[in-house]
Design a protein around this motif. Structure first.
Motif, PDB file in Angstrom:
ATOM      1  N   LEU A 184     -10.043  -3.028 -15.427  1.00 17.19           N
ATOM      2  CA  LEU A 184     -10.150  -2.449 -14.094  1.00 17.19           C
ATOM      3  C   LEU A 184      -8.800  -1.989 -13.540  1.00 17.19           C
ATOM      4  O   LEU A 184      -8.721  -0.962 -12.864  1.00 17.19           O
ATOM      5  CB  LEU A 184     -10.761  -3.470 -13.131  1.00 17.19           C
ATOM      6  CG  LEU A 184     -12.244  -3.794 -13.319  1.00 17.19           C
ATOM      7  CD1 LEU A 184     -12.622  -5.015 -12.491  1.00 17.19           C
ATOM      8  CD2 LEU A 184     -13.104  -2.592 -12.916  1.00 17.19           C
ATOM      9  N   ALA A 185      -7.743  -2.766 -13.803  1.00 15.92           N
ATOM     10  CA  ALA A 185      -6.471  -2.533 -13.115  1.00 15.92           C
ATOM     11  C   ALA A 185      -5.343  -2.039 -14.004  1.00 15.92           C
ATOM     12  O   ALA A 185      -4.348  -1.505 -13.492  1.00 15.92           O
ATOM     13  CB  ALA A 185      -6.031  -3.827 -12.424  1.00 15.92           C
ATOM     14  N   TYR A 211       0.847  -1.188   0.000  1.00 14.98           N
ATOM     15  CA  TYR A 211       0.000   0.000   0.000  1.00 14.98           C
ATOM     16  C   TYR A 211       0.880   1.234   0.000  1.00 14.98           C
ATOM     17  O   TYR A 211       1.746   1.407   0.859  1.00 14.98           O
ATOM     18  CB  TYR A 211      -0.933  -0.014   1.208  1.00 14.98           C
ATOM     19  CG  TYR A 211      -2.114  -0.921   0.964  1.00 14.98           C
ATOM     20  CD1 TYR A 211      -3.271  -0.430   0.378  1.00 14.98           C
ATOM     21  CD2 TYR A 211      -2.049  -2.276   1.276  1.00 14.98           C
ATOM     22  CE1 TYR A 211      -4.352  -1.259   0.122  1.00 14.98           C
ATOM     23  CE2 TYR A 211      -3.118  -3.114   1.032  1.00 14.98           C
ATOM     24  CZ  TYR A 211      -4.269  -2.593   0.449  1.00 14.98           C
ATOM     25  OH  TYR A 211      -5.330  -3.429   0.189  1.00 14.98           O
ATOM     26  N   THR A 212       0.648   2.085  -0.997  1.00 10.83           N
ATOM     27  CA  THR A 212       1.492   3.254  -1.204  1.00 10.83           C
ATOM     28  C   THR A 212       0.751   4.572  -0.994  1.00 10.83           C
ATOM     29  O   THR A 212       1.386   5.624  -0.978  1.00 10.83           O
ATOM     30  CB  THR A 212       2.064   3.251  -2.631  1.00 10.83           C
ATOM     31  OG1 THR A 212       0.975   3.275  -3.574  1.00 10.83           O
ATOM     32  CG2 THR A 212       2.896   1.989  -2.880  1.00 10.83           C
ATOM     33  N   GLY A 213      -0.563   4.521  -0.862  1.00 14.60           N
ATOM     34  CA  GLY A 213      -1.340   5.737  -0.624  1.00 14.60           C
ATOM     35  C   GLY A 213      -1.288   6.741  -1.752  1.00 14.60           C
ATOM     36  O   GLY A 213      -1.573   7.917  -1.550  1.00 14.60           O
ATOM     37  N   ARG A 231       4.295  -9.738  -5.040  1.00 10.41           N
ATOM     38  CA  ARG A 231       3.826  -9.990  -6.403  1.00 10.41           C
ATOM     39  C   ARG A 231       2.667  -9.038  -6.652  1.00 10.41           C
ATOM     40  O   ARG A 231       1.914  -8.722  -5.736  1.00 10.41           O
ATOM     41  CB  ARG A 231       3.369 -11.444  -6.602  1.00 10.41           C
ATOM     42  CG  ARG A 231       4.462 -12.490  -6.460  1.00 10.41           C
ATOM     43  CD  ARG A 231       5.668 -12.276  -7.363  1.00 10.41           C
ATOM     44  NE  ARG A 231       5.374 -12.196  -8.781  1.00 10.41           N
ATOM     45  CZ  ARG A 231       5.434 -13.222  -9.622  1.00 10.41           C
ATOM     46  NH1 ARG A 231       5.759 -14.428  -9.170  1.00 10.41           N
ATOM     47  NH2 ARG A 231       5.184 -13.056 -10.911  1.00 10.41           N
ATOM     48  N   SER A 232       2.523  -8.603  -7.874  1.00 13.19           N
ATOM     49  CA  SER A 232       1.513  -7.611  -8.219  1.00 13.19           C
ATOM     50  C   SER A 232       0.612  -8.142  -9.321  1.00 13.19           C
ATOM     51  O   SER A 232       1.070  -8.852 -10.215  1.00 13.19           O
ATOM     52  CB  SER A 232       2.191  -6.314  -8.688  1.00 13.19           C
ATOM     53  OG  SER A 232       1.229  -5.336  -9.053  1.00 13.19           O
ATOM     54  N   LEU A 236      -3.218  -6.145  -5.024  1.00 13.20           N
ATOM     55  CA  LEU A 236      -4.471  -6.190  -5.766  1.00 13.20           C
ATOM     56  C   LEU A 236      -5.078  -4.806  -5.974  1.00 13.20           C
ATOM     57  O   LEU A 236      -6.057  -4.676  -6.713  1.00 13.20           O
ATOM     58  CB  LEU A 236      -5.492  -7.044  -5.007  1.00 13.20           C
ATOM     59  CG  LEU A 236      -5.187  -8.536  -4.904  1.00 13.20           C
ATOM     60  CD1 LEU A 236      -6.063  -9.180  -3.844  1.00 13.20           C
ATOM     61  CD2 LEU A 236      -5.400  -9.207  -6.248  1.00 13.20           C
ATOM     62  N   TYR A 237      -4.517  -3.811  -5.303  1.00  9.31           N
ATOM     63  CA  TYR A 237      -5.095  -2.466  -5.332  1.00  9.31           C
ATOM     64  C   TYR A 237      -4.147  -1.539  -6.067  1.00  9.31           C
ATOM     65  O   TYR A 237      -2.982  -1.406  -5.713  1.00  9.31           O
ATOM     66  CB  TYR A 237      -5.312  -1.972  -3.903  1.00  9.31           C
ATOM     67  CG  TYR A 237      -5.917  -0.592  -3.785  1.00  9.31           C
ATOM     68  CD1 TYR A 237      -6.906  -0.168  -4.651  1.00  9.31           C
ATOM     69  CD2 TYR A 237      -5.517   0.267  -2.773  1.00  9.31           C
ATOM     70  CE1 TYR A 237      -7.476   1.096  -4.520  1.00  9.31           C
ATOM     71  CE2 TYR A 237      -6.084   1.531  -2.629  1.00  9.31           C
ATOM     72  CZ  TYR A 237      -7.062   1.937  -3.512  1.00  9.31           C
ATOM     73  OH  TYR A 237      -7.630   3.181  -3.388  1.00  9.31           O
TER      74      TYR A 237
END
Length: 349
Positions: free
Chosen positions: A242-243, A8-10, A228-229, A313-314
């Motif tokens: 979506l991503a 998470y990088t914000g 992993r991304s 995932l985000y």
């Protein structure tokens, strides 16, 4: 093997219709769902001075996540040690460890962007030494005794850290990095190593290099973590829709930073990463397809509750509902399938 989400990088791109208050709220919501879905950890990342607000302060969000959950482990991958006062870090992490009942992993690295070192007035040439001394200071501070320290970067006359951490001796310290010196340092000083986003075989080659520097008596218990991304969807075309934009954005950010470090700055709106490169870097597929790709990690670390696979995932621009659905699928469908296959059960697909 433990499974988590992140990094998470914000980040909130300038053209995204979202505020940082909303972004942080999304992270907390995703973290609580991850715990409900049976996932084990969540991982945060640090950078400074970025236009998109790339997360500069991880410990406040770590505290918020830990307060909102009861079981989830929070890890930093990685905290940039040269920009933190080690004594203050020892105190902050001790309090965080107490608040959470020992649910924190402190991952640290050296940093690499010159602009960040200039901003903090830190010496980039001693960044490796700064990290090593920070590890030494933390370990001494968390023993509970008054201590002093005389290093080349840090000096402490006399200090004592109270409260002591909940975890005896302090939470695990994992180290990151990719070069030979970083890998040697991680094995020699760390309790674990957090690796970058590479395929399984390459990741295991790197981990083997790290283990070469781990003292024999600590080798069995030395932990492994890796990013992993990607994204999961029953329709991979929809998954890309979506991503893909957010994946491209984050890769472009790092490519732009690398260009700046090389003395070849590029315009902020220049696209630097091809669609082929984005698809190669990210695991985009059905739950069965991505589960099959992740299966070697479970087979290698099936009996290790101290090692974590972090699946991102985000990505920027993504609708929250789609991310929440993917987290549910990861935790409730994919992870059980991975663990079943490691015990000799049916394989995915």
């Amino acid at each position: 093997m433990q499974y988590g989400i992140g990094l998470y990088t914000g980040q909130v791109p300038p053209d995204e219709d979202l505020g940082f208050h909303d972004e942080y709220a999304r992270i907390i919501e995703q973290a609580t769902l991850a715990e409900e879905a049976g996932l084990d950890s969540i991982w945060l990342s640090e950078h400074h001075g970025a236009t998109d607000g790339y997360l500069p302060s991880m410990l406040p969000i770590a505290a918020a996540i830990l307060a909102a959950t009861k079981r989830l482990v929070v890890g930093t991958a990685v905290l940039l040690a040269p920009f933190h006062d080690p004594l203050r870090l020892a105190e902050d992490v001790a309090v965080l460890d107490q608040m959470s009942g020992g649910r924190f992993i402190l991952g640290m690295g050296t940093g690499w962007r010159r602009s960040e070192f200039r901003a903090f007035g830190a010496n980039m040439t001693t960044r490796g030494r700064a990290l090593e001394e920070t590890v030494q200071i933390l370990r001494r501070a968390w023993q509970g005794d008054r201590f002093g320290f005389e290093g080349k970067v840090h000096r402490i006359d006399s200090a004592i850290v109270r409260p002591e951490p909940f975890t005896p001796g302090g939470p695990p310290i994992w180290l990151g990095g990719t070069g030979p010196r970083a890998l040697e340092r991680a094995g020699r000083l760390g309790d674990g190593y957090f690796g970058v986003c590479t395929p399984f075989d390459a990741a295991m080659t790197t981990f083997s290099q790290v283990l070469e520097s781990v003292p024999e008596h600590r080798r069995v218990g030395f932990s492994f973590g890796q990013l992993r991304s990607g994204f999961v969807a029953e329709d991979p075309g929809l998954g890309w829709k979506l991503a893909g934009r957010g994946m491209t954005y984050t890769m472009d950010v790092h490519a732009r930073w690398a260009a700046e470090e090389a003395g070849n700055p590029v315009e902020a709106d220049t696209r630097l990463t091809s669609e082929d490169a984005v698809r190669q870097y990210n695991l985009i597929g059905t739950p069965d397809e991505v589960t099959a790709t992740l299966q070697p990690y479970e087979q290698r670390f099936a009996d290790r509750t101290d090692s974590h696979l972090c699946f991102r995932l985000y990505h920027p621009y993504m609708p929250q509902d789609a991310v929440l659905d993917a987290i549910r699928t990861f935790g409730r469908v994919m992870v059980p399938a991975l663990r079943t296959s490691a015990r000799g059960g049916p394989r995915p697909g």
